[in-house]
Design an enzyme around this catalytic site. Structure first.
Site, PDB file in Angstrom:
ATOM      1  N   ARG A  95       0.845  -1.193   0.000  1.00 40.18           N
ATOM      2  CA  ARG A  95       0.000   0.000   0.000  1.00 40.18           C
ATOM      3  C   ARG A  95       0.885   1.248   0.000  1.00 40.18           C
ATOM      4  O   ARG A  95       1.956   1.257   0.629  1.00 40.18           O
ATOM      5  CB  ARG A  95      -0.856  -0.020   1.267  1.00 40.18           C
ATOM      6  CG  ARG A  95      -1.832   1.133   1.448  1.00 40.18           C
ATOM      7  CD  ARG A  95      -2.955   1.110   0.456  1.00 40.18           C
ATOM      8  NE  ARG A  95      -4.070   1.953   0.866  1.00 40.18           N
ATOM      9  CZ  ARG A  95      -5.068   2.304   0.046  1.00 40.18           C
ATOM     10  NH1 ARG A  95      -5.073   1.896  -1.211  1.00 40.18           N
ATOM     11  NH2 ARG A  95      -6.050   3.041   0.489  1.00 40.18           N
ATOM     12  N   THR A 369      -9.386   0.700 -10.154  1.00 39.06           N
ATOM     13  CA  THR A 369      -8.706  -0.325  -9.364  1.00 39.06           C
ATOM     14  C   THR A 369      -8.792  -1.634 -10.154  1.00 39.06           C
ATOM     15  O   THR A 369      -9.418  -1.689 -11.208  1.00 39.06           O
ATOM     16  CB  THR A 369      -9.318  -0.397  -7.949  1.00 39.06           C
ATOM     17  OG1 THR A 369      -9.202   0.893  -7.355  1.00 39.06           O
ATOM     18  CG2 THR A 369      -8.668  -1.408  -7.044  1.00 39.06           C
ATOM     19  N   ASN A 389      -6.262   4.307  -7.171  1.00 42.72           N
ATOM     20  CA  ASN A 389      -7.445   4.999  -6.658  1.00 42.72           C
ATOM     21  C   ASN A 389      -8.354   5.456  -7.782  1.00 42.72           C
ATOM     22  O   ASN A 389      -8.982   4.639  -8.412  1.00 42.72           O
ATOM     23  CB  ASN A 389      -7.076   6.141  -5.715  1.00 42.72           C
ATOM     24  CG  ASN A 389      -8.275   6.552  -4.861  1.00 42.72           C
ATOM     25  OD1 ASN A 389      -9.130   5.727  -4.575  1.00 42.72           O
ATOM     26  ND2 ASN A 389      -8.366   7.814  -4.488  1.00 42.72           N
ATOM     27  N   GLY A 460     -13.978  -1.486  -6.708  1.00 39.44           N
ATOM     28  CA  GLY A 460     -15.327  -0.948  -6.466  1.00 39.44           C
ATOM     29  C   GLY A 460     -15.455  -0.083  -5.227  1.00 39.44           C
ATOM     30  O   GLY A 460     -16.545   0.030  -4.672  1.00 39.44           O
TER      31      GLY A 460
END
Ligand code: DON
Length: 558
Positions: A95, A369, A389, A460
């Site tokens: 991340r 994504t 993003n 999503g």
């Protein structure tokens, strides 16, 4: 009613979309990804003797080239791994991190108000990328082939170009004004500041060179040296705050996945800084107190929505980067805690969200994504959800690198109570701090019972978690990947206090029945998600795969 509905979905699937799904076959390897070329890249590497982890490097890198709207070298993600030889499972946390100079007020004006879009568009919205470091780690620690070999298909796609699809063009249109603001991005992705025509070829020479640097020098090929200097110069020139130290300091973390159990099914999913695994398991724990298959459809949807409401409520309050804040993981995924929440659910009435403790607000949309699932012949598995993003991230390409930067900083809370780009709101646990990872909803997941094991996930936004939840419930009913993916979806996320559903997701009777219980309902503007799923039957050794009909992906068994 349920049986009729299932029959309808099966027929719908067979009639309309049989070309995109590949049915059960003898045990081989399986890959499902959001782009045909990414799936092929994975198989190319498996054919060269690579394992699922090498293939995951190839698919991730290929997606960075052929699906730049969804993920890329300038972004990050989570790779959930299962090693067949010893059952070892881990999550590679790649991340993005807040730059060292980041602080809580960085997106606020002098009056303390959020400056619109500052955390979404351009260089200041980008976190320090984790994807390149994750690929190096994945290859070196778990792969059989060299990183350079696994990156080859992506380098080829970037160099030779590929024909863009309709989804790519739609998302370019969505981000057109922002892409036009950045000459680098415009020169790569646009044609004279317009969305290129159908069937245009996208070549990315700079990106090919950056991938070659990564292939040759590993971590140093991106986080130090020529590429790093270019990234920093470009970002700082455009008002960003990255430093070389940010890049040099970036490290992936291997984290223990979050584990739960639902009616004898083992759930293995993403740990913080993703909220995915915790929210998923908390909702399933609540639902384990009901016999869902025995309920009428209105009551079933009511109960599932109430479970979602409570689990998403806790997301907003408790979840953030566990390296920075104390996340009460084991309390939230504890069965007794779920039993307590269950007692507050009434069968005859919806619980107003504002009657749950606290007043944090959130809502979401989401069209980018990416997710892919892999299972190789040995049974190694990868479920990976990757992101920049927003579509095309920050729409900012660092000069001379071809690297499109993420705008993941928007997943932090810019100001308490103020919604982010997906309408999400949170609290102190997800406030911006120097070097912290922003909270995610990405939910790469394994589900396993005595006879079957599945690998799945989807993009999503905050709906990711409810999509995976519905898939687990369908798995529990004995349904396979085609059913999970083709069934219209519904979603509740605490606030806004409403059930959102896809076209075809609710019958008139259900809408009426749920409204009578006090639910507000709203059909979504578009169908959402792009799930990629694999199921292996342990007895028959058959693999069944599916790529979401809402996307343009490819699921294959070979
Ligand atoms: O990490 C997250 O939760 C978001 N950045 C994911 C965004 C996303 O899935 C967008 N949509 N499809």
């Amino acid at each position: 009613m349920i049986i009729l509905k299932k029959l309808f979905i099966t027929l719908f699937f067979l009639v309309c979309f049989h070309g995109q799904l590949i049915g059960a076959t003898e045990r081989k390897a399986a890959i499902a990804s959001a782009h045909t070329l990414a799936t092929y890249a994975g198989f190319e590497i498996l054919q060269q003797g690579g394992n699922a982890f090498d293939a995951a490097v190839a698919v991730s890198a290929a997606l960075a080239v052929v699906e730049p709207a969804g993920s890329g070298l300038g972004g990050g993600g989570f790779w959930l791994l299962h090693r067949a030889s010893d059952g070892f499972e881990t999550m590679i946390d790649g991340r993005e991190k807040a730059p060292l100079a980041a602080h809580r007020e960085m997106y606020l004006d002098k009056r303390g108000e959020v400056i619109k879009d500052l955390s979404i568009n351009g260089a200041l919205s980008a976190g320090i990328p984790g994807l390149p470091a994750a690929l190096v780690h994945l290859s070196e620690q778990y792969g059989k082939l060299s990183l350079a070999q696994s990156l080859q298909p992506a380098i080829r796609y970037a160099q030779q170009g590929f024909v863009i699809g309709e989804r790519h063009r739609k998302l370019l249109k969505f981000r057109l004004p922002v892409l036009m603001n950045n000459p680098q991005a415009a020169s790569i992705f646009l044609d004279n500041n317009k969305v290129p025509n159908e069937k245009s070829v996208l070549q990315q020479t700079d990106l090919a060179n950056t991938l070659k640097q990564l292939a040759q020098y590993g971590i140093n090929g991106f986080y130090t040296g020529d590429v790093a200097n270019k990234l920093i110069n470009s970002v700082r020139k455009a008002g960003g705050i990255w430093t070389l130290q940010d890049l040099e300091n970036y490290q992936i973390v291997e984290r223990d996945p979050v584990i739960g159990e639902y009616n004898g099914i083992k759930i293995t999913s993403a740990a913080p800084p993703s909220s995915g695994g915790i929210v998923l398991i908390e909702a399933l724990n609540i639902l384990s107190g009901y016999n869902l298959s025995k309920l009428d459809e209105i009551t079933r949807k009511h109960i599932i929505s109430e479970a979602m409401r409570r689990a998403y409520h806790d997301r907003a309050f408790y979840l953030g980067d566990s390296d920075f804040v104390d996340v009460p993981i084991y309390r939230l995924i504890n069965q007794d805690y779920a039993a307590g929440l269950r007692t507050s659910i009434r069968l005859d009435k919806a619980t107003p969200s504002d009657s749950l403790a606290g007043d944090v607000e959130q809502k979401s949309r989401g069209r980018n994504t990416t997710h892919f699932s892999i299972m190789d012949k040995e049974g190694n598995r990868v479920a990976a959800t990757l992101s920049v993003n927003f579509p095309f991230g920050s729409a900012f390409v660092a000069e001379g690198t071809g690297v499109l930067l993420n705008d993941e900083m928007d997943d932090f809370v810019s100001k308490s109570g103020v919604m982010n780009g997906y309408g999400l709101v949170g609290g102190a646990a997800n406030a911006i701090e120097s070097g912290k990872r922003m909270l995610s909803s990405m939910t790469p997941t394994f589900i396993e019972d005595e006879t079957r094991v599945a690998v799945l996930g989807t993009p999503g936004g905050s709906r990711i978690i409810s999509m995976v939840l519905l898939a687990v419930l369908d798995f529990a009913e004995g349904e396979g990947p085609d059913y999970w993916l083709w069934t219209p979806r519904f979603h509740h996320q605490y606030i806004p206090d409403m059930i959102q559903y896809e076209e075809g997701g609710m019958t008139d009777e259900e809408i009426l029945g749920l409204s009578r219980l006090g639910h507000k309902l709203k059909e979504t503007l578009y169908r959402y998600g792009n799930m990629q799923a694999i199921q292996f039957n342990k007895k028959s050794k058959q693999l069944t795969v599916a790529s979401d009909p809402r996307g343009e992906g490819l699921a294959l068994v070979r």
